[in-house]
Design an enzyme around this catalytic site. Sequence first.
Site, PDB file in Angstrom:
ATOM      1  N   GLU A  36     -53.485  41.430 -81.089  1.00 15.12           N
ATOM      2  CA  GLU A  36     -52.992  42.747 -81.470  1.00 15.12           C
ATOM      3  C   GLU A  36     -51.435  42.650 -81.377  1.00 15.12           C
ATOM      4  OE1 GLU A  36     -54.581  46.201 -80.101  1.00 15.12           O
ATOM      5  OE2 GLU A  36     -56.742  45.506 -79.978  1.00 15.12           O
TER       6      GLU A  36
ATOM      7  N   GLU B 188     -59.497  44.761 -73.804  1.00 13.40           N
ATOM      8  CA  GLU B 188     -58.337  45.451 -72.848  1.00 13.40           C
ATOM      9  C   GLU B 188     -59.208  46.007 -71.855  1.00 13.40           C
ATOM     10  OE1 GLU B 188     -56.098  47.985 -75.560  1.00 13.40           O
ATOM     11  OE2 GLU B 188     -55.256  46.295 -76.383  1.00 13.40           O
TER      12      GLU B 188
ATOM     13  N   ARG C 233     -60.072  40.462 -87.328  1.00 11.32           N
ATOM     14  CA  ARG C 233     -60.716  40.740 -86.235  1.00 11.32           C
ATOM     15  C   ARG C 233     -61.368  42.174 -86.279  1.00 11.32           C
ATOM     16  NH1 ARG C 233     -58.014  42.697 -80.833  1.00 11.32           N
ATOM     17  NH2 ARG C 233     -59.873  42.891 -79.474  1.00 11.32           N
TER      18      ARG C 233
ATOM     19  N   TYR D  49     -47.803  44.845 -77.004  1.00  7.06           N
ATOM     20  CA  TYR D  49     -47.067  46.226 -77.660  1.00  7.06           C
ATOM     21  C   TYR D  49     -45.561  46.362 -77.175  1.00  7.06           C
ATOM     22  CZ  TYR D  49     -51.506  47.233 -80.225  1.00  7.06           C
ATOM     23  OH  TYR D  49     -52.555  47.306 -80.876  1.00  7.06           O
TER      24      TYR D  49
ATOM     25  N   ASN E  18     -53.126  41.044 -76.435  1.00  4.27           N
ATOM     26  CA  ASN E  18     -52.353  42.196 -77.030  1.00  4.27           C
ATOM     27  C   ASN E  18     -51.183  42.615 -76.511  1.00  4.27           C
ATOM     28  OD1 ASN E  18     -55.302  41.825 -78.160  1.00  4.27           O
ATOM     29  ND2 ASN E  18     -55.858  43.790 -77.513  1.00  4.27           N
TER      30      ASN E  18
ATOM     31  N   HIS F 288     -65.198  47.291 -77.882  1.00  8.95           N
ATOM     32  CA  HIS F 288     -63.987  47.824 -77.896  1.00  8.95           C
ATOM     33  C   HIS F 288     -63.797  49.299 -77.781  1.00  8.95           C
ATOM     34  CE1 HIS F 288     -59.666  47.214 -79.823  1.00  8.95           C
ATOM     35  NE2 HIS F 288     -59.772  48.428 -79.519  1.00  8.95           N
TER      36      HIS F 288
HETATM   37  C1  BGC Z   1     -56.065  48.992 -78.533  1.00  8.36           C
HETATM   38  C2  BGC Z   1     -56.084  49.874 -80.037  1.00  8.36           C
HETATM   39  C3  BGC Z   1     -55.190  50.785 -80.073  1.00  8.36           C
HETATM   40  C4  BGC Z   1     -53.960  50.152 -80.185  1.00  8.36           C
HETATM   41  C5  BGC Z   1     -52.649  51.186 -80.251  1.00  8.36           C
HETATM   42  C6  BGC Z   1     -54.567  48.764 -78.449  1.00  8.36           C
HETATM   43  O1  BGC Z   1     -54.270  48.889 -76.859  1.00  8.36           O
HETATM   44  O2  BGC Z   1     -56.863  47.824 -78.437  1.00  8.36           O
HETATM   45  O3  BGC Z   1     -57.448  50.214 -80.040  1.00  8.36           O
HETATM   46  O4  BGC Z   1     -55.299  51.458 -81.428  1.00  8.36           O
HETATM   47  O5  BGC Z   1     -53.849  49.699 -78.831  1.00  8.36           O
HETATM   48  O6  BGC Z   1     -52.716  52.048 -79.495  1.00  8.36           O
END
Ligand code: BGC
Length: 512
Positions: free
Chosen positions: A415, A204, A99, A348, A346, A159
Amino acid sequence: MASALSTDSAALDSCADCSWNPEGASFPEQFAWGAATAAYQVEGSWDADGKGPSVWDTFTHQGGDRVFKNQTGDVACGSYTLWEEDLKCIKQLGLTHYRFSLSWSRLLPDGTAGFINQKGNCSFKIESCAALIQGVDYYNKVIDSLLANDVTPMVTLYHFDLPQHLEDQGGWRSDATVKAFDTYAQFCFRIFGDRVKLWITINEPYIIATLGYEKGILAPGIAEPGTGAYQAAHNMIKAHAAAWHSYDRLFRKQQGGLVSIALISGWAEPFNPNSLADQEAAKWHMAFCLDWFATPIFLDGDYPAIMKSKISSTCKRQGSPLSRLPEFTEEEKVMIKGTADFFSLNYYTTRKVKYQVNTHSQISIFADKEAEEVTDPSWPVATGSSWLAVVPWGLRRLLKYIKDTYNHPIIYITENGFSQSDPAALDDTQRWEYFRLTLLEILKAIYIDGVQLKGYFVWSLLDNFEWTCGYSSRFGLFHVDFENSALPRVPYKSAIEYANVITNNGLIKSHE
Ligand code: BGC
């Protein structure tokens, strides 16, 4: 640390899970194994071959310590000239998918189709100019070499790097950007769509809206609390929908691809699970993050009802009869509803969420939400990002939520990753443990919860320009030495482990 994570997860699992150990399980056949990057974060060559400036070029060049050590993406990983090196990394991992994003202002320097990035004095139509366009040549090379190596490209149109010229006309606060985005999207579908079958319109919108137009800590650096994010999000949702319809009307039949929008979300767990107020606050947190975009796009063309009512009642108490949240017309609602061919997530991190009373003295999206985010101190935090509490079980809960709320869509995790601070050890054993635990939760989501998960993309292929953290936060599977002008890429241990997972289409049982 790993055992703390496992225990936490196990405690939250239902009993049905206990009999099944996902470690030896294979992922479904044809599972997409990917890694992701974004143009501004890796390409460099910020003004090469007639590329126009983006908001990130402007933001970083203005200095002012908004970015770590005032670093910029001028050179970054040099991927514009070192693409073959990136390709070697992709092949070394054995990725099935890659991607990456297109730089809008590399292709259309002022963001509009009125000026095509071209070598020489060409004023033909897009089709006749294609061979001369430097940006097109670059992305053609990337796409063609991926395909030649059996790697499927997933292409993000935008992006974070809006062309500066469009920002000068109001950026995402202006309705004109909706049309400009649709034209740009059509240009990309036309030029690359014979080979690209997986498209992401916008990466995002939540982050762009809240950090770019509400808090102003990311480019374009606009701080308009209480209004900027809502306006920007409104136009991004319309722009996404317009591009999806253009694809559907003009290209889908011939090209047969899929189009979606990448939505970031953490999982929200009530701070006190026995508190009704905290349970509600956790729902509000989801409404003001994921559902803000997913409800209109996947369900009914409109914002979540709770979001609309909370904002309008707050506005009334603040003395304004009009809500700060813009409204979609009936025609727009019809246009927006159902404009995604898969769910692009995405993920995290996760937060515990507490009810936070709104005193109405403060005007901001965060006050409107009435929910305070808290990180559990027992959760490990990625060394390169203070916000990134590592909570693999949160991903499983989020996937189940998406399944239940959005009609069981096909999902790609576009992501997921964990950063190390700089200098970062090549032996990143602990970071791989985070990946491993995350993949175990994904297996549970697939096989126990029945989530239709089709792929997983690590953020990121390479260490790169991590926005306000510059090069101090390293998310790569490959280390990049930014002090060395050759920008050498060297695999972290996580890259080697990830390659094993891809080869086996599953985790190898650990014998601890
Ligand atoms: C974003 C990336 C970023 C990653 C880590 C994501 O929200 O799409 O561009 O580097 O988070 O912070």
